[in-house]
Write an enzyme that holds these catalytic residues in place. Structure first.
Site, PDB file in Angstrom:
ATOM      1  CG  HIS A  94      -2.051  -1.027   1.190  1.00 40.59           C
ATOM      2  ND1 HIS A  94      -2.831  -1.107   0.231  1.00 40.59           N
ATOM      3  CD2 HIS A  94      -2.262  -2.088   1.984  1.00 40.59           C
ATOM      4  CE1 HIS A  94      -3.643  -2.151   0.277  1.00 40.59           C
ATOM      5  NE2 HIS A  94      -3.171  -2.980   1.439  1.00 40.59           N
TER       6      HIS A  94
ATOM      7  CG  ASP B  45      -6.951  -6.499   4.301  1.00 41.65           C
ATOM      8  OD1 ASP B  45      -8.009  -5.790   3.897  1.00 41.65           O
ATOM      9  OD2 ASP B  45      -5.789  -6.108   4.401  1.00 41.65           O
TER      10      ASP B  45
END
Length: 266
Positions: A52, A182
C-alpha cells in the site's frame, strides 16, 4: 567462519526467543530519508510497505541501506502475489519479506520457492548487495541465508484462518503476520472495519497458539502504541505501533495543540 553481526541475528532472535516482544516501524512514504530518521528511534526493525506504500525496487533498496546504516534490519511487505520480488528484496539486503494474502498451502509453497534457496525453495542466486551489507563470502551466505532471512505469510482472510495449520506446516515459512483490518473486513463479510475488537483478539489468540504449536512466530499490526502493547500481551512476537503517516500526523497534531493551548493560557 565470519561472526554474525548483531543486525543479522534478528532472525535467530525472533525465531528462538519465544515471546520476543519486538516493536517495528512501518513506512509507506517512499523516501529513504524518512527511513533514516525513524531508524534512529528505538525500533527493533523497519518494515517497508510495498503493498500500500509507494516504494519501488530502487527506492526500497536505498532504504535498506539507510536501515542497516542505523543498525536496524529491514523487512519488506511485497505487493499481492508478487513473489518474484521477494528474492530481489532479499538480494538487496532485506532481513525478511512479508507476503499479503497467503490464503492456502499452495500460496505458502509458492512464496517459499522464491524466498529460500534449495533444498527448501528455488531462490535464484544474485545477492550482490546482501553480500556487501552482511560482509559474508558467497559460500557463507549460501549456507546461512535460509536461516538468517525471514519468510512471513500474512493471515488476513477466512481462507487463511481455515488453512493456518497447513500454511504453518510449510517448511520455509518462518512465521505469520496478522493484518487485523483486512481480517475484520473478511470476518464481517465487508460490513465493517474494526481491527481493535474482542473478536479480532480471539482470532489472534488462536493464531498465536497455532504458531506456538508449530514453533513459529506471530507478528501483527497495531493501530497505535497502546494497541501494539495489547498485541504483545496477547503473545505476538513482533508488533507495529502504527504507520509512519499516522505517527507523522499525530506528532503534528500534538505540536499544534501544544502551541495553541499554551498561547490560550497567556
Amino acid at each position: 567462519m565470519t561472526e554474525t553481526p548483531a543486525i543479522d541475528s534478528f532472525a535467530d532472535r525472533i525465531k528462538t526467543d519465544g515471546h520476543a516482544g519486538l516493536v517495528s516501524a512501518w513506512i509507506g512514504i517512499p523516501e529513504p530519508m524518512v527511513v533514516h530518521h525513524l531508524a534512529q528511534e528505538d525500533f527493533d526493525s523497519v518494515v517497508l510497505d510495498m503493498q500500500h506504500g509507494m516504494w519501488d525496487m530502487a527506492s526500497a533498496s536505498n532504504a535498506v541501506t539507510q536501515c542497516r546504516s542505523a543498525g536496524k534490519p529491514a523487512i519488506a511487505r511485497i505487493p499481492v502475489g508478487d513473489f518474484a520480488s521477494a528474492s530481489r528484496l532479499l538480494d538487496a539486503g532485506c532481513t525478511g519479506v512479508i507476503a499479503p494474502m497467503v490464503n492456502s498451502v499452495a500460496d505458502a509453497e509458492a512464496l517459499v520457492r522464491f524466498a529460500k534457496y534449495p533444498p527448501l525453495g528455488e531462490r535464484s542466486w544474485g545477492p550482490t548487495l546482501a553480500l556487501n551489507h552482511m560482509k559474508l563470502s558467497a559460500d557463507e551466505y549460501l549456507r546461512t541465508a535460509n536461516r538468517l532471512t525471514l519468510t512471513i505469510a500474512m493471515v488476513e482472510t477466512r481462507a487463511a484462518l481455515d488453512a493456518i495449520d497447513g500454511i504453518l506446516g510449510v517448511e520455509g515459512i518462518d512465521g505469520v503476520f496478522v493484518g487485523p483490518s483486512d481480517l475484520s473486513i473478511a470476518l464481517s463479510n465487508g460490513a465493517r472495519l474494526a481491527p481493535d475488537t474482542d473478536e479480532i483478539d480471539r482470532e489472534l489468540a488462536y493464531i498465536v497458539a497455532r504458531c506456538r504449536a508449530h514453533k513459529k512466530f506471530t507478528c501483527a499490526f497495531g493501530s497505535n502504541g497502546k494497541r501494539a502493547g495489547e498485541l504483545l500481551a496477547l503473545g505476538c512476537d513482533l508488533v507495529v505501533a502504527s504507520a509512519d503517516t499516522t505517527q507523522l500526523r499525530a506528532g503534528a497534531a500534538s505540536a499544534i495543540n501544544g502551541a495553541r493551548t499554551f498561547a490560550a493560557g497567556h
